[in-house]
Write an enzyme that holds these catalytic residues in place. Structure first.
Site, PDB file in Angstrom:
ATOM      1  N   HIS A   1       6.706 -22.505   8.248  1.00 56.43           N
ATOM      2  CA  HIS A   1       8.161 -22.367   8.170  1.00 56.43           C
ATOM      3  C   HIS A   1       8.888 -23.451   8.969  1.00 56.43           C
ATOM      4  CE1 HIS A   1       7.479 -19.989  11.839  1.00 56.43           C
ATOM      5  NE2 HIS A   1       8.669 -20.393  12.178  1.00 56.43           N
TER       6      HIS A   1
ATOM      7  N   ASP B   1      -2.395 -21.248  17.165  1.00 55.96           N
ATOM      8  CA  ASP B   1      -1.159 -20.601  16.728  1.00 55.96           C
ATOM      9  C   ASP B   1      -0.024 -21.611  16.508  1.00 55.96           C
ATOM     10  OD1 ASP B   1       0.188 -18.118  16.146  1.00 55.96           O
ATOM     11  OD2 ASP B   1       1.359 -18.439  17.973  1.00 55.96           O
TER      12      ASP B   1
ATOM     13  N   LYS C   1       0.742 -18.628   7.097  1.00 56.00           N
ATOM     14  CA  LYS C   1      -0.195 -18.908   8.176  1.00 56.00           C
ATOM     15  C   LYS C   1      -0.606 -17.566   8.793  1.00 56.00           C
ATOM     16  CE  LYS C   1       1.614 -19.131  12.697  1.00 56.00           C
ATOM     17  NZ  LYS C   1       2.151 -19.669  13.870  1.00 56.00           N
TER      18      LYS C   1
ATOM     19  N   ARG D   1       0.802  -1.228   0.000  1.00 52.21           N
ATOM     20  CA  ARG D   1       0.000   0.000   0.000  1.00 52.21           C
ATOM     21  C   ARG D   1       0.834   1.277   0.000  1.00 52.21           C
ATOM     22  NH1 ARG D   1      -4.920  -0.721   4.043  1.00 52.21           N
ATOM     23  NH2 ARG D   1      -3.161  -1.054   5.398  1.00 52.21           N
TER      24      ARG D   1
ATOM     25  N   LYS E   1      12.844 -25.988   8.280  1.00 55.26           N
ATOM     26  CA  LYS E   1      13.998 -26.083   9.185  1.00 55.26           C
ATOM     27  C   LYS E   1      14.838 -27.311   8.848  1.00 55.26           C
ATOM     28  CE  LYS E   1      11.876 -23.762  13.133  1.00 55.26           C
ATOM     29  NZ  LYS E   1      12.809 -22.730  13.542  1.00 55.26           N
TER      30      LYS E   1
ATOM     31  N   LYS F   1       4.321 -20.168  25.875  1.00 52.13           N
ATOM     32  CA  LYS F   1       5.113 -18.934  25.901  1.00 52.13           C
ATOM     33  C   LYS F   1       5.556 -18.646  27.319  1.00 52.13           C
ATOM     34  CE  LYS F   1       3.314 -16.898  21.776  1.00 52.13           C
ATOM     35  NZ  LYS F   1       4.553 -17.086  21.033  1.00 52.13           N
TER      36      LYS F   1
ATOM     37  N   HIS G   1       2.333 -26.116  13.404  1.00 51.32           N
ATOM     38  CA  HIS G   1       3.718 -26.568  13.584  1.00 51.32           C
ATOM     39  C   HIS G   1       3.824 -27.929  14.273  1.00 51.32           C
ATOM     40  CE1 HIS G   1       4.525 -22.596  12.304  1.00 51.32           C
ATOM     41  NE2 HIS G   1       4.440 -22.010  13.464  1.00 51.32           N
TER      42      HIS G   1
END
Ligand code: NAD
Length: 484
Positions: free
Chosen positions: A178, A235, A148, A51, A182, A331, A240
């Site tokens: 991703h 998430d 994602k 943009r 790896k 986390k 993953h």
């Protein structure tokens, strides 16, 4: 050992969202690394489309600054960087309107590989796909790359798939996870299917259980608003951890081809049992000396979203019947650790008198830190005193094993982008895989939402809530230690 660089065909890579966070932090520095290593051929071009009202020079400056901030050691080669910046072009574009599309059409060549990276919000995927066709920019050979999150449930994932498939064939769509880029994740397949040692043991006769851990030390930080609508399940687990589970559990494909591998992964997802609610532990980090609580970070004082989840999962097939797979991710945990541990059964009988310990071989595959693997084996403790046994790791850190000095572990993004240019979909999720993963995930999320389940608090910097430890303890097992 020098890494081998196989050049790819000339290409035009259009990055929609080329001024965004992902492009600046990962995609563009990654492309520069590939350029520096000689993989990008003469005539390859990168076109930013976003943009912001920039011209070519303005975009080159933005990319220059991004590489200065996020690039690796190669950025010190200023002559190389100047040449890389010459491969860049830019056009302002509106995904939802007509502005910029004619300009883009004039820039993209038809006689080279065309790839369109949708590094924008998923709500724009359909608009981009439709306009690429309406403006006759894309061809039957073009590839599109999407990020994602791919939906937030089965319904939205199906809608996203449809919005892409209305304009592109599945063979043109590259859905990035991703984790699949790896080095160690690919090594999982090399280890399993390139050695005679492991595959005979890779089943419920010899494997006691498997643990998959992805622990982060960071909190939700600036992504609080997004994360609070997602949680650890959407998430991390749906994508993953699910991918890691598939690679560790799948049957050997007939050959290492994109559809052969993805067919086998899909079978694993479809064989996943529903999970007993007692086998799911959800947690939220509490405030600690080094940071705020999850609810403060998410700016939602009544949030029931999980920043941690642990669960016991079973795969309903011949190979894995009765073998639990324990998954955990969270986390603000004790250490930044990602690993898969295959814990083998103990010997039924010990010939060593007085040796009462249950010795176990454990193959652990580390994604981070120190990508590598180790195999815990039992040996005699050195010295006098009879046959005392001790468990030690046979440790292999890839960077050391492969010659530290000039082996750089390629970043997942750059590897995956080069696979797009090569037309190799093996490390990308197929549409049916993503839908199957949501079909398994949805009832679990609906279940705890329906029960108004409240996540358990855990101390920041810990290994997660006590209940997660109990998930294994009550079965006489224990989580691998998070080394902090
Ligand atoms: P961002 O908000 O930083 O950037 C968005 C980009 O989209 C900008 O370049 C903006 O100009 C462009 N854009 C927005 N609306 C547009 C429109 N109408 N027309 C054309 N361009 C438009 O977002 P981001 O963090 O770079 O994320 C991009 C995508 O990647 C998202 O889907 C995100 O979920 C995903 N993702 C990001 C990360 C990350 O680390 N940032 C990680 C994984 C996945």
């Amino acid at each position: 050992m020098a890494s081998r660089v196989i050049p790819v065909d000339p290409f035009d890579l259009v990055i929609f969202g080329g001024t965004g966070d992902l492009a600046r932090r990962k995609i563009l520095p990654g492309l520069f690394r590939r350029y520096s290593s000689g993989q990008m051929p003469e005539g390859a071009r990168i076109i930013g489309a976003a943009r912001s009202d920039l011209d070519r020079a303005g975009y080159q400056q933005l990319v220059n600054e991004s590489i200065a901030e996020f690039g690796g050691a190669e950025k010190s080669d200023t002559a190389m960087l100047a040449k890389f910046l010459e491969t860049l072009d830019y056009t302002p574009i509106d995904a939802k309107g007509e502005a910029g599309w004619d300009a883009l059409s004039g820039m993209v060549r038809k006689d080279v590989v065309q790839a369109f990276y949708f590094s924008v919000a998923p709500s724009l995927f359909g608009d981009l796909a439709q306009r690429l066709h309406a403006h006759k920019i894309a061809t039957d050979q073009s590839r599109i790359v999407v990020e994602k999150p791919f939906g937030r449930d089965l319904k939205s994932a199906k809608a996203l798939n449809k919005s892409l498939r209305d304009h592109f064939d599945e063979s043109q769509v590259y859905r990035i996870d991703h984790y699949l880029g790896k080095e160690t994740v690919q090594n999982l397949m090399a280890v399993r299917f390139g050695n005679v040692l492991f595959e005979p043991l890779w089943n419920n006769h010899y494997v006691d259980h498997i643990q998959i851990t992805v622990a982060e030390t960071v909190g939700v930080g600036g992504r609080g608003a997004y994360y609070d609508r997602a949680g650890a399940m959407r998430d991390m687990v749906q994508n993953h951890l699910m991918q890691l589970l598939c690679l560790i559990a799948m049957e050997p494909p007939g050959q290492f081809g994109a559809d052969e591998v993805r067919d086998e992964k899909l079978k694993v997802i479809r064989a996943l049992q529903g999970v007993d609610p007692h086998h799911i532990v959800r947690g939220q980090y509490d405030a600690g000396p080094n940071g705020a609580s999850y609810r403060e970070d998410a700016e939602n004082p009544r949030s029931f979203t999980e920043s941690f989840i642990a669960m016991k999962v079973h795969i309903n097939n011949w190979r894995w019947a009765g073998v639990p797979f324990y998954l955990r991710t969270g986390k603000r945990m004790k250490s930044r650790t990602s690993e898969i541990a295959v814990v083998f059964k103990d010997l039924g009988h010990s010939i060593f008198e007085g040796d009462e310990k249950r010795h176990r071989n454990i193959l652990s595959i580390r994604l981070q830190p120190n990508e590598g693997m180790d195999l815990q084996v039992t040996i005699k403790e050195p010295g006098p005193g009879g046959m005392r046994l001790v468990d030690v790791p046979l440790d292999m850190t890839f960077a050391e094993a492969l010659g530290d000095s000039d082996h750089e572990v390629t970043d997942a993004y750059e590897r995956l982008i080069m696979d797009v240019i090569r037309g190799n979909q093996t490390l990308f999720m197929r549409g049916d895989e993503v839908e199957a993963a949501w079909a398994w995930t949805d009832p679990l999320i609906n279940g705890w939402e329906g029960r108004n389940d409240v996540p358990k608090l855990y101390d920041a910097g810990s290994s997660g809530p006590e209940d997660a430890l109990m998930l294994l303890h009550r079965e006489g097992r224990k989580w691998r230690e998070l080394k902090g």
